[in-house]
Design a protein around this motif. Structure first.
Motif, mmCIF file in Angstrom:
data_model
loop_
_atom_site.group_PDB
_atom_site.id
_atom_site.type_symbol
_atom_site.label_atom_id
_atom_site.label_comp_id
_atom_site.label_asym_id
_atom_site.label_seq_id
_atom_site.Cartn_x
_atom_site.Cartn_y
_atom_site.Cartn_z
ATOM 1 N N ASP A 98 0.832 -1.200 0.000
ATOM 2 C CA ASP A 98 0.000 0.000 0.000
ATOM 3 C C ASP A 98 0.872 1.258 0.000
ATOM 4 O OD1 ASP A 98 -2.629 1.329 0.187
ATOM 5 O OD2 ASP A 98 -1.946 1.901 2.203
ATOM 6 N N PHE A 99 1.907 1.261 0.822
ATOM 7 C CA PHE A 99 2.813 2.412 0.867
ATOM 8 C C PHE A 99 3.500 2.588 -0.483
ATOM 9 C CE2 PHE A 99 6.890 4.445 1.593
ATOM 10 C CZ PHE A 99 6.510 5.566 2.330
ATOM 11 N N MET A 100 3.928 1.488 -1.094
ATOM 12 C CA MET A 100 4.610 1.558 -2.385
ATOM 13 C C MET A 100 3.685 2.138 -3.463
ATOM 14 S SD MET A 100 6.270 -1.471 -4.678
ATOM 15 C CE MET A 100 4.644 -2.043 -5.168
ATOM 16 N N LEU A 101 2.420 1.740 -3.433
ATOM 17 C CA LEU A 101 1.478 2.241 -4.432
ATOM 18 C C LEU A 101 1.154 3.714 -4.209
ATOM 19 C CD1 LEU A 101 -0.936 -0.796 -4.691
ATOM 20 C CD2 LEU A 101 0.634 0.041 -6.453
ATOM 21 N N ARG A 102 1.097 4.124 -2.966
ATOM 22 C CA ARG A 102 0.789 5.533 -2.665
ATOM 23 C C ARG A 102 2.014 6.435 -2.868
ATOM 24 N NH1 ARG A 102 -4.127 6.020 0.675
ATOM 25 N NH2 ARG A 102 -4.866 3.907 1.071
ATOM 26 N N ASN A 103 3.201 5.872 -2.791
ATOM 27 C CA ASN A 103 4.440 6.634 -2.921
ATOM 28 C C ASN A 103 5.367 5.931 -3.917
ATOM 29 O OD1 ASN A 103 3.960 8.568 -0.584
ATOM 30 N ND2 ASN A 103 3.787 6.572 0.402
ATOM 31 N N PRO A 104 5.076 6.028 -5.204
ATOM 32 C CA PRO A 104 5.858 5.272 -6.182
ATOM 33 C C PRO A 104 7.329 5.692 -6.258
ATOM 34 C CG PRO A 104 4.178 6.618 -7.268
ATOM 35 C CD PRO A 104 4.003 6.782 -5.800
ATOM 36 N N SER A 105 7.668 6.872 -5.765
ATOM 37 C CA SER A 105 9.075 7.302 -5.822
ATOM 38 C C SER A 105 9.908 6.658 -4.715
ATOM 39 C CB SER A 105 9.160 8.828 -5.706
ATOM 40 O OG SER A 105 8.617 9.249 -4.462
ATOM 41 N N CYS A 106 9.260 6.116 -3.698
ATOM 42 C CA CYS A 106 9.972 5.452 -2.599
ATOM 43 C C CYS A 106 10.031 3.956 -2.892
ATOM 44 C CB CYS A 106 9.262 5.691 -1.276
ATOM 45 S SG CYS A 106 9.145 7.412 -0.821
ATOM 46 N N ASN A 113 12.030 0.059 -2.535
ATOM 47 C CA ASN A 113 12.859 -0.840 -1.724
ATOM 48 C C ASN A 113 12.900 -0.458 -0.243
ATOM 49 O OD1 ASN A 113 13.492 -2.308 -4.053
ATOM 50 N ND2 ASN A 113 15.156 -0.896 -4.537
ATOM 51 N N LEU A 114 11.753 -0.188 0.326
ATOM 52 C CA LEU A 114 11.687 0.145 1.750
ATOM 53 C C LEU A 114 11.162 -1.010 2.588
ATOM 54 C CD1 LEU A 114 10.350 3.809 1.606
ATOM 55 C CD2 LEU A 114 12.677 3.025 1.986
ATOM 56 N N GLU A 115 11.093 -2.207 2.010
ATOM 57 C CA GLU A 115 10.572 -3.351 2.753
ATOM 58 C C GLU A 115 11.372 -3.607 4.018
ATOM 59 O OE1 GLU A 115 11.401 -3.550 -0.490
ATOM 60 O OE2 GLU A 115 9.530 -3.961 -1.547
ATOM 61 N N ALA A 116 12.694 -3.545 3.903
ATOM 62 C CA ALA A 116 13.547 -3.805 5.071
ATOM 63 C C ALA A 116 13.301 -2.783 6.171
ATOM 64 C CB ALA A 116 15.011 -3.788 4.656
ATOM 65 N N LEU A 117 13.041 -1.539 5.797
ATOM 66 C CA LEU A 117 12.762 -0.506 6.794
ATOM 67 C C LEU A 117 11.469 -0.814 7.547
ATOM 68 C CD1 LEU A 117 13.672 2.267 7.920
ATOM 69 C CD2 LEU A 117 12.136 3.289 6.234
ATOM 70 N N PHE A 118 10.432 -1.204 6.825
ATOM 71 C CA PHE A 118 9.165 -1.548 7.466
ATOM 72 C C PHE A 118 9.336 -2.726 8.415
ATOM 73 C CE2 PHE A 118 7.299 1.096 4.240
ATOM 74 C CZ PHE A 118 6.116 1.532 4.783
ATOM 75 N N TYR A 119 10.017 -3.758 7.966
ATOM 76 C CA TYR A 119 10.215 -4.950 8.793
ATOM 77 C C TYR A 119 11.091 -4.631 10.007
ATOM 78 C CZ TYR A 119 7.882 -7.880 5.397
ATOM 79 O OH TYR A 119 6.945 -8.437 4.584
ATOM 80 N N SER A 120 12.096 -3.799 9.812
ATOM 81 C CA SER A 120 12.963 -3.419 10.932
ATOM 82 C C SER A 120 12.190 -2.634 11.983
ATOM 83 C CB SER A 120 14.139 -2.582 10.428
ATOM 84 O OG SER A 120 14.929 -3.321 9.543
#
Length: 159
Positions: free
Chosen positions: A52-60, A62-69
């Motif tokens: 959902d975050f990726m779709l709302r913010n297409p310029s951001c 490879n933030l999966e690791a940040l969310f999981y961390s």
């Protein structure tokens, strides 16, 4: 964390009703469901949140690791906070290790820490989960959008 704390009263109940199989089964089911909620529900919600975050913010990207961390950090932080609060509560109630008898305030504190507090936290967590903006309809919509993005990327790379 609340589900983790709910396991303790269920396990205490299990030790008290081992002579009655039907009364034994219910606390085991509660403990199992609590463990499932504790370990499976957040991990199953996290990928949808990242999508959902990726779709709302297409310029951001490879933030999966940040969310999981962040999830792991705050989970561990809440665990430490719960241990600290319960230890302080017992200290202020007058708990002393090695005592053979305890005053009524220690008993009351233990009773509160074993059932009403975890159940209250679990109910709050359930309300928060119900207010989560990603429902099944949104999840299906996100899946279609992600598939469309994947198709566009594949078609764009051929041209």
């Amino acid at each position: 964390m609340a589900a983790d704390l709910l396991i303790i009263p269920a396990l205490v109940a299990i030790t008290q009703v081992m002579h009655n199989f039907l009364a034994f089964v219910f606390p085991v089911i509660v403990a199992g469901c609590s463990m499932a909620v504790l370990y499976l529900l957040p991990w199953s919600m996290l990928p949808d949140t990242v999508d959902d975050f990726m779709l709302r913010n297409p310029s951001c990207l490879n933030l999966e690791a940040l969310f999981y961390s962040f999830y792991v950090f705050f989970n561990k932080f809440a665990g430490g906070l719960a241990v600290g609060i319960s230890t302080l509560s017992l200290h202020f109630a007058g708990y002393r290790s090695g005592d053979c008898t305890y005053n009524p305030s220690v008993i009351l504190t233990l009773q509160l820490l074993m059932a009403p507090v975890p159940i209250s936290l679990l109910l709050i967590a359930i309300i928060i989960f119900c207010l989560h903006p990603i429902d099944e309809e949104r999840r299906k919509q996100m899946r279609l959008e992600i598939e469309a993005m994947g198709h566009q990327v594949q078609c764009g790379s051929r041209e």
